[in-house]
Design an enzyme around this catalytic site. Structure first.
Site, PDB file in Angstrom:
ATOM      1  N   GLU A 110      -7.379   8.468   6.428  1.00 15.00           N
ATOM      2  CA  GLU A 110      -7.640   9.063   7.737  1.00 15.00           C
ATOM      3  C   GLU A 110      -8.250  10.462   7.652  1.00 15.00           C
ATOM      4  O   GLU A 110      -7.628  11.458   8.037  1.00 15.00           O
ATOM      5  CB  GLU A 110      -6.365   9.078   8.577  1.00 15.00           C
ATOM      6  CG  GLU A 110      -5.867   7.686   8.921  1.00 15.00           C
ATOM      7  CD  GLU A 110      -4.748   7.682   9.956  1.00 15.00           C
ATOM      8  OE1 GLU A 110      -4.404   8.764  10.475  1.00 15.00           O
ATOM      9  OE2 GLU A 110      -4.227   6.591  10.246  1.00 15.00           O
ATOM     10  N   ASN A 125      -7.397   1.706   9.662  1.00 13.96           N
ATOM     11  CA  ASN A 125      -6.111   1.893  10.326  1.00 13.96           C
ATOM     12  C   ASN A 125      -6.344   1.738  11.828  1.00 13.96           C
ATOM     13  O   ASN A 125      -7.083   2.536  12.414  1.00 13.96           O
ATOM     14  CB  ASN A 125      -5.545   3.281  10.033  1.00 13.96           C
ATOM     15  CG  ASN A 125      -5.220   3.494   8.562  1.00 13.96           C
ATOM     16  OD1 ASN A 125      -5.351   2.573   7.753  1.00 13.96           O
ATOM     17  ND2 ASN A 125      -4.799   4.684   8.214  1.00 13.96           N
ATOM     18  N   TYR A 162      -4.549   1.269  15.529  1.00 15.60           N
ATOM     19  CA  TYR A 162      -3.355   1.314  16.363  1.00 15.60           C
ATOM     20  C   TYR A 162      -3.646   1.064  17.840  1.00 15.60           C
ATOM     21  O   TYR A 162      -2.834   0.475  18.539  1.00 15.60           O
ATOM     22  CB  TYR A 162      -2.661   2.673  16.219  1.00 15.60           C
ATOM     23  CG  TYR A 162      -1.978   2.873  14.889  1.00 15.60           C
ATOM     24  CD1 TYR A 162      -0.673   2.443  14.695  1.00 15.60           C
ATOM     25  CD2 TYR A 162      -2.632   3.476  13.821  1.00 15.60           C
ATOM     26  CE1 TYR A 162      -0.031   2.610  13.475  1.00 15.60           C
ATOM     27  CE2 TYR A 162      -2.010   3.656  12.600  1.00 15.60           C
ATOM     28  CZ  TYR A 162      -0.708   3.219  12.426  1.00 15.60           C
ATOM     29  OH  TYR A 162      -0.083   3.384  11.206  1.00 15.60           O
ATOM     30  N   GLU A 197      -3.467  -0.110   8.145  1.00 18.47           N
ATOM     31  CA  GLU A 197      -2.289   0.252   8.931  1.00 18.47           C
ATOM     32  C   GLU A 197      -2.417  -0.364  10.313  1.00 18.47           C
ATOM     33  O   GLU A 197      -3.496  -0.366  10.905  1.00 18.47           O
ATOM     34  CB  GLU A 197      -2.127   1.772   9.091  1.00 18.47           C
ATOM     35  CG  GLU A 197      -1.747   2.515   7.838  1.00 18.47           C
ATOM     36  CD  GLU A 197      -1.564   4.013   8.086  1.00 18.47           C
ATOM     37  OE1 GLU A 197      -1.275   4.406   9.250  1.00 18.47           O
ATOM     38  OE2 GLU A 197      -1.717   4.787   7.142  1.00 18.47           O
ATOM     39  N   ARG A 206       0.853  -1.183   0.000  1.00 13.00           N
ATOM     40  CA  ARG A 206       0.000   0.000   0.000  1.00 13.00           C
ATOM     41  C   ARG A 206       0.894   1.240   0.000  1.00 13.00           C
ATOM     42  O   ARG A 206       1.652   1.467   0.937  1.00 13.00           O
ATOM     43  CB  ARG A 206      -0.917   0.013   1.226  1.00 13.00           C
ATOM     44  CG  ARG A 206      -1.805   1.244   1.256  1.00 13.00           C
ATOM     45  CD  ARG A 206      -2.703   1.307   2.491  1.00 13.00           C
ATOM     46  NE  ARG A 206      -3.371   2.593   2.498  1.00 13.00           N
ATOM     47  CZ  ARG A 206      -3.413   3.419   3.541  1.00 13.00           C
ATOM     48  NH1 ARG A 206      -2.844   3.090   4.688  1.00 13.00           N
ATOM     49  NH2 ARG A 206      -4.035   4.579   3.456  1.00 13.00           N
ATOM     50  N   HIS A 220      -2.922  10.977   0.773  1.00 17.05           N
ATOM     51  CA  HIS A 220      -2.372  10.756   2.107  1.00 17.05           C
ATOM     52  C   HIS A 220      -1.789  12.088   2.585  1.00 17.05           C
ATOM     53  O   HIS A 220      -0.612  12.190   2.916  1.00 17.05           O
ATOM     54  CB  HIS A 220      -1.316   9.654   2.090  1.00 17.05           C
ATOM     55  CG  HIS A 220      -1.093   9.010   3.428  1.00 17.05           C
ATOM     56  ND1 HIS A 220      -1.162   7.650   3.640  1.00 17.05           N
ATOM     57  CD2 HIS A 220      -0.800   9.533   4.643  1.00 17.05           C
ATOM     58  CE1 HIS A 220      -0.921   7.369   4.901  1.00 17.05           C
ATOM     59  NE2 HIS A 220      -0.690   8.512   5.540  1.00 17.05           N
TER      60      HIS A 220
END
Length: 493
Positions: free
Chosen positions: A210, A338, A340, A399, A120, A164
């Site tokens: 995002e 994504n 985390y 991610e 990606r 991005h």
């Protein structure tokens, strides 16, 4: 906010442990015999992922490419922001980054040695349209032609992200960037051009990475480019324009992409985790997920803003039309997530929202980056909530990863066992999700290599390959071996 080939010297060091390994083998055999006598089964529960599960790595253009003034690339808002004193913690910028623009073939060799089957990456909008709109720059897109061809020649599937965060500075100067609908329209034109020229080989496109961060940090707190601190009404309008840009890009990709081209967003959804797994708390976490993502995933997947979001915004609510909502909710093929950390632990409550967000105690652990609170269960619950709430059939973890101290040991090896701990626990929870039928089709580790980490500059290292930012040399960390073995077994190791 990423493959390990041992050198002869490293192999010699490992061989030096052979005597210790033999003695451990004897002890291990004794333990096994003892366990058998006690009736203990030495079988691990299955940790396999589904057949065909796609393992990959991820980067983004401004964080790795460098070459900001080459082949006709125009400036981006991150070029301007990073060169503004006081914005980047180590006073650095992305002018050279990891020099992926020149070293992409070497980086693809690294991916191949890992066994990764997908990459990606993001396309730099100002490389393709230096002024944001107007004539395209063929040399800019040529780099992505070369990149894609090299990936395919090495058996690696390209997944392209169209935005991005590196908005052409010209659009910020001309329109005010995402404060204007004109930028949403310009994004669709750029998406159409890029897709028309790459979709003969690139089958997967992410629209915007995002939305929530680029809006909140870039336009509310001023901590990311373009460094604005808008009032709530302006912030909500930017949020709407970004969502509109996503929808217009989806339509442009449908109109200009080759047959079979697939598209979706890549969002860091606000992650809401049941504090205790009771049916009431799980339902409360689902309600929180829908409500706290109202400005992004909810409107994209439902075609409306929630009543509570509009009521809470009051006079600061975004201005929009019914046609806007139809565009924003244009059908997509997958959702990228994504993940985390947990943003909130949720407890069911007898209030108008039906949930309470538990505060994080001061003692809650964190990784090298103080904001990164490890909560492996997030990667189980976030895709599960998305699949259940909106009946999403295809999900990618676009991610997941962590920063680390990453200090070389005296023998030169980076024993990043903190990162291995993080990845092992998250992947165990992801395997739990896939084993229960949550439709996660692939996983992209952030990141292939250390890179420019936005306002943290080069101080936070997220890669499984260490980068010497002076020489650009890539060196595998221990986590690279962990990820390579995970891919080879298609299982948590």
């Amino acid at each position: 906010m990423a493959f390990k080939r041992f050198s002869r010297r490293q192999f010699g060091r490992l061989a030096g442990w052979s005597a210790f390994g033999l003695s451990m083998l004897s002890a291990k055999s004794s333990t096994a015999q003892s366990n058998q006598a006690a009736g203990i089964q030495n079988q691990r529960p299955s940790s396999n992922f589904p057949g065909g599960f796609l393992w990959g790595t991820a980067t983004s253009a401004y964080q790795v490419e460098g070459a900001v003034n080459e082949d006709g690339r125009g400036p981006s808002i991150w070029d301007r922001f990073a060169h503004t004193p006081g914005t980047i913690s180590d006073r650095s910028n992305g002018d050279t980054a990891t020099d992926h623009y020149r070293l992409y073939k070497q980086d693809i060799e690294i991916m191949k040695s890992l066994g990764a089957k997908a990459y990606r990456f993001s396309i730099a909008w100002p490389r393709v349209f230096p002024d944001g709109t107007g004539p395209a720059n063929p040399k800019g897109l040529d780099f992505y032609h070369r990149l894609v061809d090299e990936l395919l020649a090495n058996g690696i599937e390209p997944f392209a992200t169209l935005y991005h965060w590196d908005l052409p500075q010209a659009l910020q100067d001309r329109f005010g960037g995402w404060t204007s609908r004109d930028t949403s329209k310009a994004f669709a034109d750029y998406a159409a051009h890029a897709t028309a020229r790459l979709s003969d080989r690139v089958k997967y496109f992410f629209t915007i990475n995002e939305c929530s961060r680029l809006v909140h940090l870039g336009h509310g707190l001023g901590a990311d480019a373009p460094g604005l601190k808008l009032p709530q009404s302006g912030l909500n309008q930017v949020r709407h324009h970004v969502a509109l840009g996503h929808g217009l890009a989806v339509q442009a990709i449908r109109a200009h992409g080759r047959a079979g081209t697939k598209v979706g967003p890549a969002e860091n959804a606000v992650s809401c985790i049941p504090a205790i797994e009771t049916s009431a708390n799980i339902r409360a976490a689902e309600m929180a997920t829908r409500e706290l993502n109202a400005g992004y995933l909810t409107v994209m997947l439902e075609g409306k803003y929630t009543d509570a979001y509009l009521a809470r915004s009051g006079q600061d609510a975004p201005k929009f039309t019914a046609d806007d909502l139809r565009v924003i909710s244009s059908p997509i093929d997958f959702v990228g997530l994504n993940v985390y950390m947990p943003d909130h632990y949720v407890v069911a409550a007898d209030n108008e929202r039906g949930f309470t967000l538990a505060p994080f105690p001061a003692s809650f652990p964190h990784m090298k980056a103080s904001w990164l609170r490890p909560g492996p269960e997030a990667i189980y619950w976030v895709p599960r909530h998305v699949a259940k709430l909106w009946n999403v059939k295809s999900i990618y973890i676009t991610e997941n990863g962590t920063s680390g101290s990453d200090q070389p040991a005296p023998d030169g090896t980076i024993y990043d066992v903190d990162r291995i701990m993080y990845l092992r626990n998250y992947l165990t929870q992801l395997q739990r999700a896939t084993s229960e039928g949550v439709p996660v089709l692939g996983y992209f580790l952030w990141s292939l290599m250390d890179n420019f980490e936005w306002s943290d500059g080069y101080e936070q290292r997220f890669g499984i390959y260490h980068v010497d930012f002076n020489t650009k040399r890539r060196t595998p960390k221990l986590s690279a071996s962990f990820y390579r073995e995970t891919i080879a077994r298609n299982a948590v190791v």
